[in-house]
Every structure is written in structure tokens, then in C-alpha cells.
Design an enzyme around this catalytic site. Structure first.
Site, PDB file in Angstrom:
ATOM      1  N   HIS A  89     -23.333 -10.739  -0.970  1.00  0.00           N
ATOM      2  CA  HIS A  89     -24.241 -10.367  -2.035  1.00  0.00           C
ATOM      3  C   HIS A  89     -25.614 -10.898  -1.623  1.00  0.00           C
ATOM      4  CE1 HIS A  89     -20.223 -11.033  -3.756  1.00  0.00           C
ATOM      5  NE2 HIS A  89     -20.494 -10.045  -4.592  1.00  0.00           N
ATOM      6  N   SER A 165     -26.649  -2.133  -6.426  1.00  0.00           N
ATOM      7  CA  SER A 165     -26.649  -3.350  -7.234  1.00  0.00           C
ATOM      8  C   SER A 165     -25.245  -3.895  -7.377  1.00  0.00           C
ATOM      9  CB  SER A 165     -27.203  -3.051  -8.628  1.00  0.00           C
ATOM     10  OG  SER A 165     -26.254  -2.307  -9.394  1.00  0.00           O
ATOM     11  N   ASP A 166     -25.149  -5.200  -7.667  1.00  0.00           N
ATOM     12  CA  ASP A 166     -23.884  -5.725  -8.132  1.00  0.00           C
ATOM     13  C   ASP A 166     -23.613  -5.093  -9.500  1.00  0.00           C
ATOM     14  OD1 ASP A 166     -21.549  -7.169  -8.322  1.00  0.00           O
ATOM     15  OD2 ASP A 166     -22.458  -9.078  -7.768  1.00  0.00           O
ATOM     16  N   PHE A 167     -22.362  -5.140  -9.933  1.00  0.00           N
ATOM     17  CA  PHE A 167     -21.956  -4.309 -11.054  1.00  0.00           C
ATOM     18  C   PHE A 167     -22.453  -4.836 -12.405  1.00  0.00           C
ATOM     19  CE2 PHE A 167     -19.986  -2.211  -7.865  1.00  0.00           C
ATOM     20  CZ  PHE A 167     -18.937  -1.363  -8.192  1.00  0.00           C
TER      21      PHE A 167
END
Length: 312
Positions: A89, A165-167
Site C-alpha cells: 500500500h 485506491s484502497d477500498f
């Protein structure tokens, strides 16, 4: 529920110190991904482990940027024989309970010497996508971080894939698009407002075109890739992949000491079944199916052999 081969955790596979094994694991993951109808594997986790209570600690390779980068590049190399891979990430994400709001403060030297080299290594390997993290870095959320995304990743490093994007909480507003974000996951909670922002001039058509071009280009690049003869239901949890999981597990074991219990006697290992009456298996996980956390790293193989089962 999809069932896939449960390979040893990334942390264990890092203990092999062998990128060739990791590339073979990636190849198997790519085959099983494609065989189940998917075209993206978002499991190349290469954050540096800074605290053992971090929720993704088992999904990364440790605390050394060089090792993490080489193993992440090997996993990417294997997976991308078949499907797109996403590395995550990005960046400076190694905390748990405060991950949605913490602001990681560090100078540019530490950022580029410690927290970014492994990401550059995987980008240089040709990874298709990069996922940003939830946290802030020096005041800005990573999904909105123009310096990290536009200046470093796409500018200095020349990354031509797409940024996702991260969720759910990885994007905090639609203007993340202006920082270089290309895809909001898992749905367009904020990016659905982009058409109106383009009409108002707050977002340029060129930025929208660039994001769309990156997404389409990656999918077109990977669509013809692969080995179709290997993609079928029997490839999932195949005997070959189970054998590879066993090999990776054995290779991940690290023996620190093997001293004789008494002078003049032989070392304890290897255990001789003919001379051994009993073996103590100690620990609460000895007889429990332990396949990781309950989140995105969990798979559901058709059967599990516990440590106690295996020794018995």
C-alpha cells in the site's frame, strides 16, 4: 466461495530468501486467478513491517527494503505471466488501528531511502497497478498525495500503469483525481461526481482521459497474455500447486540451533521415527486450522492439515 491453494504467508516465504521460489508461487497464483475468471491479483503487499500488531504483517516480507523489493518483484513477475498484479500500500503504511487517520511525518531522505525503494523495484519490474494506502504522509492522504502519485510514481519513476485506491476509505473526495488517482475502489462513491466537476472546470478532461487511457491500456496489454491450456477448474488447488505450497513451507523453516541434548550424543534433528517414542507439539495453534486473517488474505482450500495432523 472460491477455493484456492493456501500458500505459506509472505512472511514465511521471505524466509526462503529465494526469489525463484516466490516467482513460482506467483505463477501458480496467476494460473488460479485466471482459471477462476479474474484478471487482477491485488496481493503484492510490500509495506515495511514496523510493528508486529499491524494487521497486514503476515502479508508482507519483513522490515528490509531490499528483501521486500526483490520478493515483491518476483511475485509480480510470476503473477503477470497470466494476469495484472497490483502492488500495495503506497506508501509508509505499517500501522493498524489508526490507519485511517494517522499522519506519518518523515523527511524526504528517509522517505526515499527507506519507504520507497521497494516500490520502485516493483514498478521497474513492470507491475500493472499501484494501490495507495489509507494513511497520510506529511499532511496529505496518500490517495490525494500529488507528490507521491504524480511527481514521484508517474513522473520520476515513469510508471505507465494505473493507480487505484484502497477500498472504501482510500479516497476522501473526488479531487483525488487531480493528484493522479485513476480508479476509486470498490465503487465510485466520490468519482461519480467527476462529470459535474469537469463541466465546472475543477477537473480537466485531459486528466480524465489519462486515467481512462491507463486503465484500458493495462487491460489490453494483459488480455492476450498467458497460457490458456493451463486455465481450467482442475488447476485450482491442483496436486502441483499443493506440492509447491509444501516445498515453500519447508524452505521457509529456519533452524537456529540443533545442539546435542547431552555431550557425546547426536543432535535432535532430524528426528528418527524408529528411535522416537513421542513428540510434544506445543502451542494453541498446533491443532487449529490457521489460514491467516479473516480479510483479503484468506483462501478456502478444500482441506487443511494442521501441524499436529502432519506430525502424527
Amino acid at each position: 466461495m472460491y477455493r484456492s491453494t493456501a500458500f505459506p504467508s509472505s512472511m514465511a516465504r521471505a524466509a526462503t530468501f529465494d526469489p525463484s521460489v516466490e516467482a513460482r508461487v506467483g505463477d501458480a497464483i496467476g494460473v488460479e486467478t485466471r482459471s477462476q475468471g479474474a484478471n487482477l491479483f491485488a496481493g503484492v503487499c510490500i509495506n515495511l513491517l514496523r510493528h508486529p500488531a499491524w494487521g497486514r504483517s503476515q502479508e508482507t516480507y519483513g522490515e528490509d527494503p531490499h528483501l521486500v523489493g526483490e520478493m515483491g518483484a518476483a511475485l509480480t513477475r510470476g503473477v503477470q505471466r497470466h494476469v495484472m498484479a497490483c502492488v500495495k500500500h503506497y506508501a509508509a503504511n505499517s500501522m493498524e488501528n489508526s490507519r485511517f487517520w494517522v499522519d506519518v511525518r518523515l523527511d524526504d531522505r528517509d522517505l526515499h531511502d527507506i519507504y520507497l525503494p521497494h516500490f520502485k523495484r516493483v514498478v521497474d519490474e513492470g507491475v500493472a497497478a499501484v494501490m495507495t494506502s489509507y494513511n497520510r504522509v506529511n499532511g496529505s492522504f496518500c490517495g490525494h498525495h500529488r507528490y507521491l502519485i504524480a511527481d514521484v510514481l508517474k513522473g520520476r519513476w515513469g510508471f505507465d500503469g494505473f493507480v487505484m485506491s484502497d477500498f472504501t476509505f482510500g479516497v476522501r473526495g473526488p479531487l483525488a483525481i487531480n493528484a493522479g488517482m485513476d480508479l476509486e475502489m470498490p465503487q465510485s462513491a466520490w468519482f461519480r461526481f467527476l462529470p459535474a466537476l469537469v463541466r465546472r472546470g475543477a477537473v480537466s478532461r485531459e486528466r480524465i482521459d489519462d486515467a481512462a487511457r491507463r486503465l484500458v491500456r493495462a487491460q489490453l496489454r494483459f488480455a492476450p497474455r498467458g497460457e490458456p491450456e493451463r486455465y481450467h477448474p482442475e488447476a485450482v488447488v491442483s496436486p502441483q500447486h499443493r506440492e509447491l505450497a509444501l516445498e515453500a513451507s519447508a524452505r521457509s523453516l529456519v533452524l537456529l540451533r540443533n545442539e546435542p541434548p547431552q555431550p557425546e550424543s547426536e543432535p535432535v534433528l532430524p528426528i528418527d521415527p524408529a528411535r522416537t517414542r513421542s513428540i510434544a507439539v506445543i502451542g494453541e495453534l498446533a491443532a487449529i486450522k490457521n489460514l491467516g486473517d479473516l480479510g483479503s488474505s484468506r483462501v478456502h482450500p478444500p482441506n487443511v492439515i494442521t501441524v499436529l495432523d502432519g506430525i502424527s
